[in-house]
Design an enzyme around this catalytic site. Structure first.
Site, PDB file in Angstrom:
ATOM      1  N   SER A 129       5.308  -7.062   3.439  1.00 45.20           N
ATOM      2  CA  SER A 129       5.925  -7.379   4.724  1.00 45.20           C
ATOM      3  C   SER A 129       6.724  -8.683   4.610  1.00 45.20           C
ATOM      4  O   SER A 129       6.446  -9.516   3.746  1.00 45.20           O
ATOM      5  CB  SER A 129       4.847  -7.472   5.803  1.00 45.20           C
ATOM      6  OG  SER A 129       3.773  -8.247   5.329  1.00 45.20           O
ATOM      7  N   GLU A 176      -4.954  -3.747  -1.874  1.00 46.76           N
ATOM      8  CA  GLU A 176      -6.399  -3.497  -1.847  1.00 46.76           C
ATOM      9  C   GLU A 176      -6.735  -2.207  -1.086  1.00 46.76           C
ATOM     10  O   GLU A 176      -7.871  -1.769  -1.067  1.00 46.76           O
ATOM     11  CB  GLU A 176      -7.152  -4.700  -1.266  1.00 46.76           C
ATOM     12  CG  GLU A 176      -6.738  -5.151   0.126  1.00 46.76           C
ATOM     13  CD  GLU A 176      -5.552  -6.131   0.124  1.00 46.76           C
ATOM     14  OE1 GLU A 176      -4.539  -5.858  -0.562  1.00 46.76           O
ATOM     15  OE2 GLU A 176      -5.636  -7.126   0.850  1.00 46.76           O
ATOM     16  N   ARG A 177      -5.716  -1.605  -0.437  1.00 44.72           N
ATOM     17  CA  ARG A 177      -5.981  -0.375   0.326  1.00 44.72           C
ATOM     18  C   ARG A 177      -6.039   0.858  -0.567  1.00 44.72           C
ATOM     19  O   ARG A 177      -6.771   1.803  -0.276  1.00 44.72           O
ATOM     20  CB  ARG A 177      -4.877  -0.154   1.357  1.00 44.72           C
ATOM     21  CG  ARG A 177      -4.606  -1.342   2.218  1.00 44.72           C
ATOM     22  CD  ARG A 177      -4.949  -1.036   3.657  1.00 44.72           C
ATOM     23  NE  ARG A 177      -4.730  -2.209   4.464  1.00 44.72           N
ATOM     24  CZ  ARG A 177      -5.694  -2.876   5.089  1.00 44.72           C
ATOM     25  NH1 ARG A 177      -6.948  -2.478   4.991  1.00 44.72           N
ATOM     26  NH2 ARG A 177      -5.428  -3.923   5.819  1.00 44.72           N
ATOM     27  N   GLU A 226       9.313  -4.509  13.007  1.00 46.64           N
ATOM     28  CA  GLU A 226       8.982  -3.325  12.195  1.00 46.64           C
ATOM     29  C   GLU A 226       7.660  -2.741  12.710  1.00 46.64           C
ATOM     30  O   GLU A 226       6.644  -3.445  12.757  1.00 46.64           O
ATOM     31  CB  GLU A 226       8.825  -3.739  10.725  1.00 46.64           C
ATOM     32  CG  GLU A 226       8.527  -2.558   9.812  1.00 46.64           C
ATOM     33  CD  GLU A 226       8.314  -2.982   8.349  1.00 46.64           C
ATOM     34  OE1 GLU A 226       7.552  -3.939   8.106  1.00 46.64           O
ATOM     35  OE2 GLU A 226       8.911  -2.348   7.465  1.00 46.64           O
ATOM     36  N   LYS A 244      -1.211  -7.108  -9.163  1.00 47.95           N
ATOM     37  CA  LYS A 244      -2.175  -7.240  -8.066  1.00 47.95           C
ATOM     38  C   LYS A 244      -1.763  -6.185  -7.042  1.00 47.95           C
ATOM     39  O   LYS A 244      -0.909  -6.409  -6.192  1.00 47.95           O
ATOM     40  CB  LYS A 244      -2.098  -8.652  -7.476  1.00 47.95           C
ATOM     41  CG  LYS A 244      -3.366  -9.150  -6.803  1.00 47.95           C
ATOM     42  CD  LYS A 244      -3.874  -8.269  -5.688  1.00 47.95           C
ATOM     43  CE  LYS A 244      -3.105  -8.406  -4.405  1.00 47.95           C
ATOM     44  NZ  LYS A 244      -3.518  -7.384  -3.380  1.00 47.95           N
ATOM     45  N   PHE A 293       0.812  -1.223   0.000  1.00 47.51           N
ATOM     46  CA  PHE A 293       0.000   0.000   0.000  1.00 47.51           C
ATOM     47  C   PHE A 293       0.841   1.266   0.000  1.00 47.51           C
ATOM     48  O   PHE A 293       0.361   2.331  -0.368  1.00 47.51           O
ATOM     49  CB  PHE A 293      -0.931   0.011   1.224  1.00 47.51           C
ATOM     50  CG  PHE A 293      -0.243   0.419   2.505  1.00 47.51           C
ATOM     51  CD1 PHE A 293      -0.056   1.758   2.818  1.00 47.51           C
ATOM     52  CD2 PHE A 293       0.248  -0.531   3.398  1.00 47.51           C
ATOM     53  CE1 PHE A 293       0.594   2.145   3.975  1.00 47.51           C
ATOM     54  CE2 PHE A 293       0.908  -0.155   4.555  1.00 47.51           C
ATOM     55  CZ  PHE A 293       1.080   1.192   4.839  1.00 47.51           C
ATOM     56  N   CYS A 345       9.364   1.915   3.476  1.00 45.83           N
ATOM     57  CA  CYS A 345      10.268   0.798   3.778  1.00 45.83           C
ATOM     58  C   CYS A 345      11.681   1.313   4.013  1.00 45.83           C
ATOM     59  O   CYS A 345      12.512   0.609   4.557  1.00 45.83           O
ATOM     60  CB  CYS A 345      10.259  -0.218   2.655  1.00 45.83           C
ATOM     61  SG  CYS A 345      10.870   0.472   1.134  1.00 45.83           S
TER      62      CYS A 345
HETATM   63  P1  NAD Z   1       1.505  -6.649   3.017  1.00 43.87           P
HETATM   64  O1  NAD Z   1       2.538  -7.711   3.135  1.00 43.87           O
HETATM   65  O2  NAD Z   1       0.367  -6.665   3.975  1.00 43.87           O
HETATM   66  O3  NAD Z   1       0.831  -6.683   1.543  1.00 43.87           O
HETATM   67  C1  NAD Z   1       1.608  -6.649   0.373  1.00 43.87           C
HETATM   68  C2  NAD Z   1       0.824  -7.311  -0.751  1.00 43.87           C
HETATM   69  O4  NAD Z   1       0.606  -8.683  -0.410  1.00 43.87           O
HETATM   70  C3  NAD Z   1      -0.557  -6.709  -0.982  1.00 43.87           C
HETATM   71  O5  NAD Z   1      -0.819  -6.669  -2.358  1.00 43.87           O
HETATM   72  C4  NAD Z   1      -1.479  -7.673  -0.268  1.00 43.87           C
HETATM   73  O6  NAD Z   1      -2.769  -7.729  -0.842  1.00 43.87           O
HETATM   74  C5  NAD Z   1      -0.780  -8.994  -0.439  1.00 43.87           C
HETATM   75  N1  NAD Z   1      -1.040  -9.928   0.654  1.00 43.87           N
HETATM   76  C6  NAD Z   1      -1.466  -9.638   1.909  1.00 43.87           C
HETATM   77  N2  NAD Z   1      -1.579 -10.767   2.629  1.00 43.87           N
HETATM   78  C7  NAD Z   1      -1.187 -11.785   1.830  1.00 43.87           C
HETATM   79  C8  NAD Z   1      -1.058 -13.189   2.018  1.00 43.87           C
HETATM   80  N3  NAD Z   1      -1.342 -13.775   3.180  1.00 43.87           N
HETATM   81  N4  NAD Z   1      -0.626 -13.932   0.983  1.00 43.87           N
HETATM   82  C9  NAD Z   1      -0.321 -13.361  -0.198  1.00 43.87           C
HETATM   83  N5  NAD Z   1      -0.416 -12.026  -0.424  1.00 43.87           N
HETATM   84  C10 NAD Z   1      -0.844 -11.252   0.580  1.00 43.87           C
HETATM   85  O7  NAD Z   1       2.284  -5.252   3.052  1.00 43.87           O
HETATM   86  P2  NAD Z   1       1.670  -3.798   3.129  1.00 43.87           P
HETATM   87  O8  NAD Z   1       1.124  -3.588   4.505  1.00 43.87           O
HETATM   88  O9  NAD Z   1       0.805  -3.523   1.979  1.00 43.87           O
HETATM   89  O10 NAD Z   1       2.992  -2.925   2.934  1.00 43.87           O
HETATM   90  C11 NAD Z   1       3.859  -2.587   3.977  1.00 43.87           C
HETATM   91  C12 NAD Z   1       5.043  -3.525   4.050  1.00 43.87           C
HETATM   92  O11 NAD Z   1       5.752  -3.514   2.809  1.00 43.87           O
HETATM   93  C13 NAD Z   1       6.066  -3.098   5.087  1.00 43.87           C
HETATM   94  O12 NAD Z   1       6.526  -4.243   5.742  1.00 43.87           O
HETATM   95  C14 NAD Z   1       7.169  -2.451   4.273  1.00 43.87           C
HETATM   96  O13 NAD Z   1       8.439  -2.452   4.883  1.00 43.87           O
HETATM   97  C15 NAD Z   1       7.147  -3.300   3.055  1.00 43.87           C
HETATM   98  N6  NAD Z   1       7.757  -2.639   1.918  1.00 43.87           N
HETATM   99  C16 NAD Z   1       8.964  -3.110   1.491  1.00 43.87           C
HETATM  100  C17 NAD Z   1       9.602  -2.502   0.425  1.00 43.87           C
HETATM  101  C18 NAD Z   1      10.921  -3.012  -0.074  1.00 43.87           C
HETATM  102  O14 NAD Z   1      11.302  -2.689  -1.181  1.00 43.87           O
HETATM  103  N7  NAD Z   1      11.621  -3.820   0.704  1.00 43.87           N
HETATM  104  C19 NAD Z   1       9.000  -1.414  -0.228  1.00 43.87           C
HETATM  105  C20 NAD Z   1       7.757  -0.978   0.242  1.00 43.87           C
HETATM  106  C21 NAD Z   1       7.147  -1.607   1.310  1.00 43.87           C
END
Ligand code: NAD
Length: 498
Positions: free
Chosen positions: A226, A176-177, A383, A173, A149, A281
């Site tokens: 994450s 969804e937020r 985190e 994909k 998101f 991140c």
């Molecule tokens: P998230 O892991 O909740 O979701 C990321 C994506 O995965 C979304 O599209 C979500 O719909 C999908 N998803 C959620 N649950 C899932 C599951 N059980 N199985 C498969 N897919 C699933 O992350 P978020 O809250 O949207 O984003 C924040 C996180 O992203 C933080 O941990 C941040 O550090 C990380 N981030 C990392 C980077 C990087 O380059 N390392 C960059 C941006 C964000």
């Protein structure tokens, strides 16, 4: 209430699964749109469409593909302001910050317009008598991007632009937020002359992701989110024979040496720690002053500056940062602050009970500063992803380096010093993928690569830059003999060029 859609085959497609999610305006805590969550069948329809469209796109010469990417970049650029407003309305970040989200994504689209050069292979003339050898890079086919998101323009563009420019069809994909900006990006690709089916968006949750990870027509998966989910997605994608790069969470340290210019360090830490409500991140979340006098001076200045920050709705130009993304994120960050207090850290600035006039339902946490945080505390180990800075005091430089290297995450790190020797030693020894020297958020420029180490990244290749071209293509090496028909008889030994 506006109902959103998927984007498949160059047009908006209504959801049919019957499952919907609310999209919120986090600044106000209200529902602004409804999003369909795709079933496995709907996801497969997007994959099928991409699979049908991809061969013609791959057959188009790279310069023509590059021209479409350049036109796409100029359409997105022309819409930066309205995209930033839309982005802010679903994410909550300030409009100025949202503009940066679009612009950093555009940098990678610009990079991808260099694809004719980037796809040039290798050639060896006369590797053996009459034998020439060349290598070419070919696209993989259908590739998927699953994005978080926190950068709803930048990260979809980081994935889409190199994937598509290399001749793949792309199924996104998004989170969804905040799905509206990704949907608009796919429309703009069509407006730029991109063929239908090359940039598809499927909205959804685990069901859509699982389908992308298991469908044999998807050749590669790029995930950002994450760490625990990144690791699971990586395991599942690779178990299903896909190429995968999955980027995860972070705990980015800023090591402050005693010789650093504290005024500029405080500017840097306030921006990098609290900007975008700490939901980057690459946000700094752990500050490591070296030596007690550095710590005393730094904490006092951080405390003063944190108190001055203005928190409010993302569309108010006067605010420094906006709300968190959701009510769940708000609850999680507040709980972490409670945990820090219970663990014995010193709560120097408490953001839990902030009141934003006119927006009592928004998901706000004020700037929060902990001092005397120790490595065993959860607020340090995990985190938080909110506007919470933890000061972990290190008695000397070696202790600071060890602290960073012992952490499970290795995304970004910064060192602040005027000593080139110390900086050089730090950059060489630190076990982190992206390092800043007097630069608090060392996000590499588009033509270098972006990626963390340890639990911040799973897979071998980074995002954008030359690695993205490697990730979205595979190498074919051709050995040719000209003139043909020169007979040397059947040989039963390993061919050599001797
Ligand atoms: P998230 O892991 O909740 O979701 C990321 C994506 O995965 C979304 O599209 C979500 O719909 C999908 N998803 C959620 N649950 C899932 C599951 N059980 N199985 C498969 N897919 C699933 O992350 P978020 O809250 O949207 O984003 C924040 C996180 O992203 C933080 O941990 C941040 O550090 C990380 N981030 C990392 C980077 C990087 O380059 N390392 C960059 C941006 C964000």
């Amino acid at each position: 209430m506006q109902q959103l859609h998927h984007y498949i085959g160059g047009k908006a497609v209504a959801g049919t699964s019957g499952r919907m999610a609310d999209v919120f305006d986090p600044s106000r805590g209200t529902v602004s749109r409804q999003l369909p969550l795709a079933s496995a069948d709907e996801t497969r329809a997007a994959i099928a469409d991409a699979h049908t469209a991809q061969p013609d796109w791959a057959a188009m010469n790279p310069q023509r593909r590059a021209r479409i990417m350049a036109e796409f970049a100029s359409l997105v650029r022309a819409e930066t302001d309205s995209l930033a407003e839309l982005l802010s309305s679903e994410h909550g970040k300030t409009i100025a910050d949202a503009r940066g989200d679009v612009e950093r994504g555009l940098d990678v689209v610009d990079f991808a317009t260099g694809v004719p050069h980037l796809l040039k292979g290798e050639y060896t003339d006369n590797a053996g008598t009459g034998i020439d050898v060349y290598s070419m890079r070919q696209p993989l086919g259908v590739v998927a991007g699953i994005t978080p998101f926190n950068f709803p323009a930048m990260i979809p563009l980081w994935k889409a632009a190199p994937a598509i420019a290399c001749g793949n069809a792309f199924v996104l994909k998004p989170s969804e937020r905040d799905p509206s900006v990704p949907l608009r990006l796919a429309e703009l690709f069509i407006d730029a002359g991109g063929p239908p089916g090359i940039f598809n968006v499927i909205n959804g949750d685990v069901e859509a992701v699982d389908t992308l990870l298991t469908d044999s027509r998807v050749a590669a998966v790029g995930f950002v989110g994450s760490s625990d989910i990144a690791q699971r997605v990586y395991a599942k994608a690779t178990a299903n024979g896909k190429r995968a790069q999955c980027f995860g969470g972070a705990k980015n340290h800023a090591v402050v040496m005693p010789d650093a210019d504290l005024d500029s360090v405080v500017d840097a830490l306030i921006g990098a720690g609290y900007g975008s409500a700490g939901e980057r991140c690459m946000a700094i979340s752990a500050v490591v002053p070296v030596g007690e006098s550095t710590a005393e001076a730094l904490v006092e200045r951080l405390r003063q500056r944190a108190h001055e920050l203005v928190v409010g709705p993302g569309d108010d130009a006067a605010v420094d940062f906006g709300p968190l993304i959701s009510a769940q994120a708000l609850q999680k960050v507040r709980e972490y602050i409670d945990i820090g207090v219970a663990e014995g850290a010193t709560l120097a600035v408490d953001g839990r009970d902030i009141a934003v006039t006119g927006h009592p339902e928004g998901y706000y946490v004020g700037p929060t500063l902990f001092d005397n945080v120790t490595p065993d505390m959860r607020i340090y180990a995990e985190e938080i992803f909110g506007p919470v800075l933890s000061v972990v005091r290190a008695h000397d430089y070696e202790a600071a380096v060890k602290l960073v290297n012992d952490h499970r995450y290795g995304n970004g790190v910064a060192v602040f010093t005027r000593d080139g020797d110390a900086a050089r030693d730090f950059t060489r020894r630190v076990e982190v993928g992206m390092v800043g020297v007097n630069v608090p958020i060392p996000v590499p420029v588009a033509y270098h690569t972006f990626g963390g180490w340890k639990d911040s990244g799973f897979g071998d290749l980074n995002q954008h830059g030359p690695d993205s071209i490697r990730f979205y293509t595979r190498t074919k090496t051709v050995t040719t003999r000209w003139p043909a028909g020169v007979r040397s008889g059947a040989s039963f030994v390993m061919p050599t060029m001797n």
